[in-house]
Scaffold this motif. Sequence first.
Motif, PDB file in Angstrom:
ATOM      1  N   MET A   1       0.850  -1.184   0.000  1.00  0.00           N
ATOM      2  CA  MET A   1       0.000   0.000   0.000  1.00  0.00           C
ATOM      3  C   MET A   1       0.886   1.234   0.000  1.00  0.00           C
ATOM      4  N   SER A   2       0.780   2.061  -1.021  1.00  0.00           N
ATOM      5  CA  SER A   2       1.588   3.274  -1.082  1.00  0.00           C
ATOM      6  C   SER A   2       0.828   4.340  -1.849  1.00  0.00           C
ATOM      7  N   GLY A   3       0.785   5.556  -1.273  1.00  0.00           N
ATOM      8  CA  GLY A   3       0.123   6.652  -1.954  1.00  0.00           C
ATOM      9  C   GLY A   3      -1.383   6.502  -1.974  1.00  0.00           C
ATOM     10  N   LEU A   4      -2.027   7.479  -2.566  1.00  0.00           N
ATOM     11  CA  LEU A   4      -3.483   7.505  -2.689  1.00  0.00           C
ATOM     12  C   LEU A   4      -3.870   7.523  -4.158  1.00  0.00           C
ATOM     13  N   THR A   5      -4.913   6.797  -4.475  1.00  0.00           N
ATOM     14  CA  THR A   5      -5.439   6.716  -5.836  1.00  0.00           C
ATOM     15  C   THR A   5      -6.773   7.449  -5.911  1.00  0.00           C
ATOM     16  N   THR A   6      -7.006   8.172  -6.977  1.00  0.00           N
ATOM     17  CA  THR A   6      -8.302   8.799  -7.204  1.00  0.00           C
ATOM     18  C   THR A   6      -9.036   8.043  -8.305  1.00  0.00           C
ATOM     19  N   ILE A   7     -10.223   7.559  -7.983  1.00  0.00           N
ATOM     20  CA  ILE A   7     -11.059   6.837  -8.950  1.00  0.00           C
ATOM     21  C   ILE A   7     -12.177   7.766  -9.389  1.00  0.00           C
ATOM     22  N   VAL A   8     -12.302   7.972 -10.687  1.00  0.00           N
ATOM     23  CA  VAL A   8     -13.191   9.006 -11.215  1.00  0.00           C
ATOM     24  C   VAL A   8     -14.361   8.394 -11.966  1.00  0.00           C
ATOM     25  N   ALA A   9     -15.568   8.784 -11.576  1.00  0.00           N
ATOM     26  CA  ALA A   9     -16.773   8.404 -12.305  1.00  0.00           C
ATOM     27  C   ALA A   9     -17.018   9.427 -13.416  1.00  0.00           C
ATOM     28  N   GLU A  10     -16.977   8.950 -14.645  1.00  0.00           N
ATOM     29  CA  GLU A  10     -17.218   9.812 -15.799  1.00  0.00           C
ATOM     30  C   GLU A  10     -18.726   9.859 -16.112  1.00  0.00           C
ATOM     31  N   PRO A  11     -19.182  10.906 -16.807  1.00  0.00           N
ATOM     32  CA  PRO A  11     -20.605  10.948 -17.192  1.00  0.00           C
ATOM     33  C   PRO A  11     -20.963   9.775 -18.099  1.00  0.00           C
ATOM     34  N   TRP A  12     -22.190   9.314 -18.009  1.00  0.00           N
ATOM     35  CA  TRP A  12     -22.695   8.348 -18.978  1.00  0.00           C
ATOM     36  C   TRP A  12     -24.091   8.761 -19.400  1.00  0.00           C
ATOM     37  N   ASP A  13     -24.710   7.981 -20.301  1.00  0.00           N
ATOM     38  CA  ASP A  13     -25.963   8.413 -20.920  1.00  0.00           C
ATOM     39  C   ASP A  13     -27.021   8.816 -19.899  1.00  0.00           C
ATOM     40  N   ASP A  14     -27.139   8.064 -18.797  1.00  0.00           N
ATOM     41  CA  ASP A  14     -28.215   8.302 -17.843  1.00  0.00           C
ATOM     42  C   ASP A  14     -27.779   9.012 -16.569  1.00  0.00           C
ATOM     43  N   TYR A  15     -26.543   9.470 -16.515  1.00  0.00           N
ATOM     44  CA  TYR A  15     -26.119  10.251 -15.344  1.00  0.00           C
ATOM     45  C   TYR A  15     -25.008  11.220 -15.723  1.00  0.00           C
ATOM     46  N   GLY A  16     -25.060  12.406 -15.124  1.00  0.00           N
ATOM     47  CA  GLY A  16     -23.962  13.349 -15.258  1.00  0.00           C
ATOM     48  C   GLY A  16     -24.032  14.409 -14.182  1.00  0.00           C
ATOM     49  N   LEU A  17     -22.873  14.842 -13.724  1.00  0.00           N
ATOM     50  CA  LEU A  17     -22.758  15.990 -12.839  1.00  0.00           C
ATOM     51  C   LEU A  17     -22.622  17.219 -13.730  1.00  0.00           C
ATOM     52  N   LEU A  18     -23.702  17.992 -13.841  1.00  0.00           N
ATOM     53  CA  LEU A  18     -23.737  19.105 -14.781  1.00  0.00           C
ATOM     54  C   LEU A  18     -22.886  20.276 -14.305  1.00  0.00           C
ATOM     55  N   ASP A  19     -22.964  20.567 -13.013  1.00  0.00           N
ATOM     56  CA  ASP A  19     -22.279  21.729 -12.463  1.00  0.00           C
ATOM     57  C   ASP A  19     -22.269  21.567 -10.939  1.00  0.00           C
ATOM     58  N   CYS A  20     -21.391  22.290 -10.266  1.00  0.00           N
ATOM     59  CA  CYS A  20     -21.383  22.249  -8.805  1.00  0.00           C
ATOM     60  C   CYS A  20     -20.665  23.477  -8.270  1.00  0.00           C
ATOM     61  N   GLY A  21     -21.020  23.846  -7.052  1.00  0.00           N
ATOM     62  CA  GLY A  21     -20.387  24.976  -6.408  1.00  0.00           C
ATOM     63  C   GLY A  21     -21.271  25.580  -5.334  1.00  0.00           C
ATOM     64  N   GLN A  22     -20.645  26.352  -4.442  1.00  0.00           N
ATOM     65  CA  GLN A  22     -21.350  27.027  -3.347  1.00  0.00           C
ATOM     66  C   GLN A  22     -22.180  26.046  -2.513  1.00  0.00           C
ATOM     67  N   GLY A  23     -21.595  24.855  -2.285  1.00  0.00           N
ATOM     68  CA  GLY A  23     -22.238  23.879  -1.413  1.00  0.00           C
ATOM     69  C   GLY A  23     -23.377  23.099  -2.037  1.00  0.00           C
ATOM     70  N   ARG A  24     -23.471  23.107  -3.371  1.00  0.00           N
ATOM     71  CA  ARG A  24     -24.561  22.375  -4.042  1.00  0.00           C
ATOM     72  C   ARG A  24     -24.030  21.707  -5.306  1.00  0.00           C
ATOM     73  N   LYS A  25     -24.791  20.703  -5.794  1.00  0.00           N
ATOM     74  CA  LYS A  25     -24.457  20.079  -7.067  1.00  0.00           C
ATOM     75  C   LYS A  25     -25.717  19.920  -7.906  1.00  0.00           C
ATOM     76  N   TYR A  26     -25.539  20.049  -9.213  1.00  0.00           N
ATOM     77  CA  TYR A  26     -26.621  20.037 -10.201  1.00  0.00           C
ATOM     78  C   TYR A  26     -26.386  18.824 -11.095  1.00  0.00           C
ATOM     79  N   GLU A  27     -27.296  17.849 -11.047  1.00  0.00           N
ATOM     80  CA  GLU A  27     -27.084  16.567 -11.715  1.00  0.00           C
ATOM     81  C   GLU A  27     -28.247  16.226 -12.638  1.00  0.00           C
ATOM     82  N   ARG A  28     -27.947  15.327 -13.585  1.00  0.00           N
ATOM     83  CA  ARG A  28     -29.001  14.772 -14.433  1.00  0.00           C
ATOM     84  C   ARG A  28     -29.098  13.272 -14.198  1.00  0.00           C
TER      85      ARG A  28
END
Length: 287
Positions: A1-28
């Motif tokens: 075990m060494s270091g930290l890994t970031t695993i990223v969820a990319e948008p797909w047809d039925d989900y996406g993070l459209l925008d985010c900020g100021q303590g909120r997120k806007y999703e589809r």
Amino acid sequence: MSGLTTIVAEPWDDYGLLDCGQGRKYERYGAVRVVRPEPQAMWAPSSNDWDPDATFVPGSDEDGGGRWIEHRPVARSWPLARGGVRFHASLTPFRHLGFFPDMAPQWDWMQARAADGEVLNLFGYTGVGTLLLSEAGAKLVHVDASKKSVEGGRANAALSGLAERPIRWIVDDASKFTAREVRRGRRYDGILLDPPKFGRGPEGEMWRLEEHLPLLLADCARLLDGDSRFLVLTVYAVRMSALAIGELLRQVTAALGGTVEVGEMAVREEARGLLLPTAIFARWFRD
């Protein structure tokens, strides 16, 4: 075990993070757009022209209370899909929509390792991960303390045409079930667990993550052997370090050999490509 890994969820047809900020997120979620609280989004959003169908307004407590405000009528549930698996989304009282889209890269990673194996899914909720692993050819044991969640999993299996697949749907306390499996001498090729910060079993059993996770994880390790392939642990909504859960997993799997990987899970925002952190994880595997 060494270091930290970031695993990223990319948008797909039925989900996406459209925008985010100021303590909120806007999703589809399919055709439905929602706004939910998100403390990690401390920056400014890319736009102020959000037009959600519904917004979740949190309560005054820290335990996830609140309510949905519908700006336009939203169906009680509606179908979404990932790959060949279909499932229902809905505006739940717990601010989420019946599944966790940031789990997508974990599901993909496990699918590549699960074929012809037997996998235990603890705290399995509405079964999206269970069904994706079943689609990959695994036999599943799905455990959740909520009868309603397990019924939702069965409904998602029917929607996906997977109702006849080898899946055991079990309403039980995850810790008690796992301890019984150890006493029975059972073994699994893979284990997925996504425990809450706090919860209760079907008979009122108390679950507190910091108190009960070490014993549960030790029992999970006893269900793995020299031929087992993976264990994935994800943790949300706690003040806990990925390094801490990684070291816990490293210790309980030390006798098995293999590799322990730890890090953060995140979702990529569509507007700017920035990463919104959502959870921490630790996973053991043998390639």
